[in-house]
Enzyme design. Structure first.
Site, PDB file in Angstrom:
ATOM      1  CG  ASP A   1      -2.035   1.138  -3.597  1.00  0.00           C
ATOM      2  OD1 ASP A   1      -1.028   1.792  -3.253  1.00  0.00           O
ATOM      3  OD2 ASP A   1      -3.102   1.128  -2.940  1.00  0.00           O
ATOM      4  CG  HIS A   2      -1.395   4.929  -5.170  1.00  0.00           C
ATOM      5  ND1 HIS A   2      -0.746   5.542  -4.135  1.00  0.00           N
ATOM      6  CD2 HIS A   2      -2.471   4.307  -4.633  1.00  0.00           C
ATOM      7  CE1 HIS A   2      -1.421   5.318  -3.015  1.00  0.00           C
ATOM      8  NE2 HIS A   2      -2.468   4.552  -3.283  1.00  0.00           N
TER       9      HIS A   2
ATOM     10  CB  CYS B   1      -6.480   2.448  -1.887  1.00  0.00           C
ATOM     11  SG  CYS B   1      -5.255   3.100  -0.763  1.00  0.00           S
TER      12      CYS B   1
ATOM     13  CG  HIS C   1     -10.049   0.725  -0.110  1.00  0.00           C
ATOM     14  ND1 HIS C   1      -8.862   1.291   0.283  1.00  0.00           N
ATOM     15  CD2 HIS C   1     -11.028   1.425   0.516  1.00  0.00           C
ATOM     16  CE1 HIS C   1      -9.114   2.286   1.104  1.00  0.00           C
ATOM     17  NE2 HIS C   1     -10.420   2.396   1.261  1.00  0.00           N
TER      18      HIS C   1
ATOM     19  CG  ASP D   1      -2.170   0.757   1.053  1.00  0.00           C
ATOM     20  OD1 ASP D   1      -2.378   1.291  -0.051  1.00  0.00           O
ATOM     21  OD2 ASP D   1      -2.962   0.827   2.012  1.00  0.00           O
ATOM     22  CG  ASP D   2      -0.496   4.738   0.142  1.00  0.00           C
ATOM     23  OD1 ASP D   2      -1.321   4.118  -0.547  1.00  0.00           O
ATOM     24  OD2 ASP D   2      -0.808   5.744   0.819  1.00  0.00           O
TER      25      ASP D   2
HETATM   26 CA   LIG Z   1      -2.846   2.902  -1.589  1.00  0.00          CA
END
Ligand SMILES: [Ca+2]
Length: 514
Positions: free
Chosen positions: A354-355, A87, A141, A48-49
């Site tokens: 995810d980004h 997300c 998510h 995540d992130d």
């Molecule tokens: Ca994320």
């Protein structure tokens, strides 16, 4: 009013023009024979992130030995782009192999089965071809999991995200205060699938109890959720080692808050880190491209308005780095177990963030933009028989490509409706000619910003349904890799803007490799 979809936006704005090593654990133990090419297991690691902030991506200060080791045996994508930098839209796009205008998931409240009830997700497709599919922690998510994607019930780690007693006490107090004021509300299910009972639309929580943006408890890795996830993934790997499996293992860090065991903070001593060197919006940048870093401001130690001061900015950068190293160690534990079980030679491993994330670049924090800093993320894929191990490819890749790539690498047929292109051939030939562009988008209020990254440029249009684009951005990565100057309005660039606009309107289909 919902944002204009790409098709509507283009049709409207164009007057109907068709829119269209740690290698220790990787050594193969004697046991399991290598599977014939085409029936590999899949270890699908979602972080995540996680921006491309590791040593293998050229960040020399980072301590990320396990991700670096994975890159050394696989292919590192230097230019991989998510389809929407937040997300759920990004993950939904990746997991369904469809772009946000097809999934119509632009927010954190909508499940993709609202508009695509029968879509076959990536693990679901593997399951249909005899795989055991199992998911751990954040793959979809929170609150929007998809039971149809997994062979067994999805597993999530339990326990608090903070561990310091003072933090927990302050949060308890805050929660009680909100409760007394009648403001504490849970996320509510607004719409369910009548057949499965699955939530399709959830409410946006009005108030959230937040602690500080970072914390460094002196604890073991598995005192925090991601360590527990690694433990569980290892336990299940041992259990399913004789099956053909697709294991989706999600890690919650380095998403805010940056909570990691203290030893990972110790890797980054005070005074050794530096601030972003472009803490300002790009020159001539439209306001629509920017945001107020609202996600960060919800944390208790961050000012509600105004700039984040340098001291706090350095704390955040250190926290992000520490949380990244913490996740790197958990990834290492799972990947090493794969090796110990003799599965390294018959398992495809894909690792993605995810980004991207702004760590003060453009004066921004968090994601939620169409800038390179948000749209570009980490992508590494390692397949047992790939020819160019350890290569770094500059090919423009999109997260929507992951679904068909895993299918090809594992010899599965492609289901209909996918909107990406398998990058499996890049694992053998990382230099081969590839996509002409990668596409991302981000909504801002009533507007949608569509962004196209070509080999040299980033071109973005912001628009409203039925109207001409209200703003354009153009960045030249050859002279301005940090995207500090928007060139779209410069008179000398009219021809270039027109050319890129034409390519933009042809869209992703025309950008596919030939
Ligand atoms: Ca994320």
């Amino acid at each position: 009013m919902r944002p204009a979809s790409r098709r509507e936006f283009l049709a409207a704005s164009l007057g109907g023009v068709a829119a269209s090593v740690a290698t220790v654990g990787l050594a193969r133990a004697a046991a399991a024979p290598a599977a014939p090419r085409g029936r590999y297991n899949v270890l699908f690691l979602a972080v995540d992130d996680l921006r491309p902030q590791t040593r293998c991506y050229g960040c020399a200060k980072m301590h990320t030995p396990h991700i670096d080791a994975l890159a050394a045996r696989g292919t590192l994508f230097l230019r991989a782009y998510c389809q929407q930098a937040v997300c759920s839209p990004s993950r939904t796009s990746l997991m369904t192999g469809r772009r946000p205008d097809t999934t119509r998931v632009y927010d954190l409240q909508t499940h993709f089965r609202l508009h695509l009830p029968d879509v076959v997700t990536l693990p679901q497709h593997f399951m249909a071809h005899g795989y055991h599919a199992q998911g751990f922690s954040k793959i979809y998510h929170g609150g929007l999991n998809d039971p149809q994607s997994w062979s067994v019930k999805h597993w999530s780690p339990r326990g608090p995200g903070y561990l310091k007693p003072a933090t927990l006490a302050a949060m308890r107090q805050q929660r009680e205060k909100l409760r007394a004021e009648g403001k504490l509300s849970r996320t509510e299910v607004l719409q369910r699938d009548p057949k499965t009972g699955q939530p399709l639309k959830v409410s946006r929580p009005r108030f959230r109890v937040r602690g500080p943006a970072w914390e460094d408890p002196d604890v073991a890795d598995n005192a925090l959720p991601d360590g527990k996830t690694a433990d569980e993934a290892i336990r299940v790997l041992r259990q399913v080692k004789d099956k053909r499996f697709f294991l989706g293992v999600g890690f919650l860090k380095p998403h805010l808050p940056f909570v990691a065991p203290r030893k990972y903070f110790d890797l980054y001593p005070h005074g050794t880190l530096s601030l972003a060197d472009n803490p300002f919006p790009p020159k001539d940048c439209p306001d629509l491209a920017l945001h107020s870093s609202g996600e960060l401001r919800a944390y208790s130690d961050i000012p509600r308005v105004g700039p984040v001061d340098d001291k706090k900015a350095l704390e955040l950068i250190r926290g992000y780095y520490a949380a990244t190293s913490y996740v790197d160690a958990q990834i290492g534990r799972v990947v090493d177990e794969l090796g110990r079980l003799g599965l390294a030679d018959n398992t495809v491993i894909v690792l993605w963030g995810d980004h991207g994330w702004q760590l003060g670049e453009h004066g921004l924090w968090c994601k939620h933009t169409n800038f390179e800093t948000s749209a570009r993320s980490l992508l590494i894929c390692a397949a047992p028989h790939q020819k160019a191990k350890g290569a770094k490819t500059k090919a423009l890749a999109e997260f929507v490509d992951i679904y068909p790539s895993l299918c090809e690498l594992c010899g599965l047929p492609l289901p209909g409706g996918l909107e990406g292109t398998s990058f499996a051939s890049l694992l053998d030939e990382p230099e081969r000619p590839w996509k002409k562009a990668a596409f991302s988008q981000y909504p801002r209020g009533r507007y949608m910003g569509y962004s196209m990254r070509t080999d040299r440029h980033r071109y973005t249009e912001w628009g409203l349904l039925g109207r001409e684009p209200v703003a354009r951005e153009l960045y030249d990565h050859q002279s301005d890799p940090a995207e500090n100057v928007n060139l779209a309005g410069r008179p000398g660039n009219k021809g270039l803007v027109a050319r890129l606009g034409e390519q933009f309107r042809k869209g992703w289909r025309a950008a596919r490799p030939t």
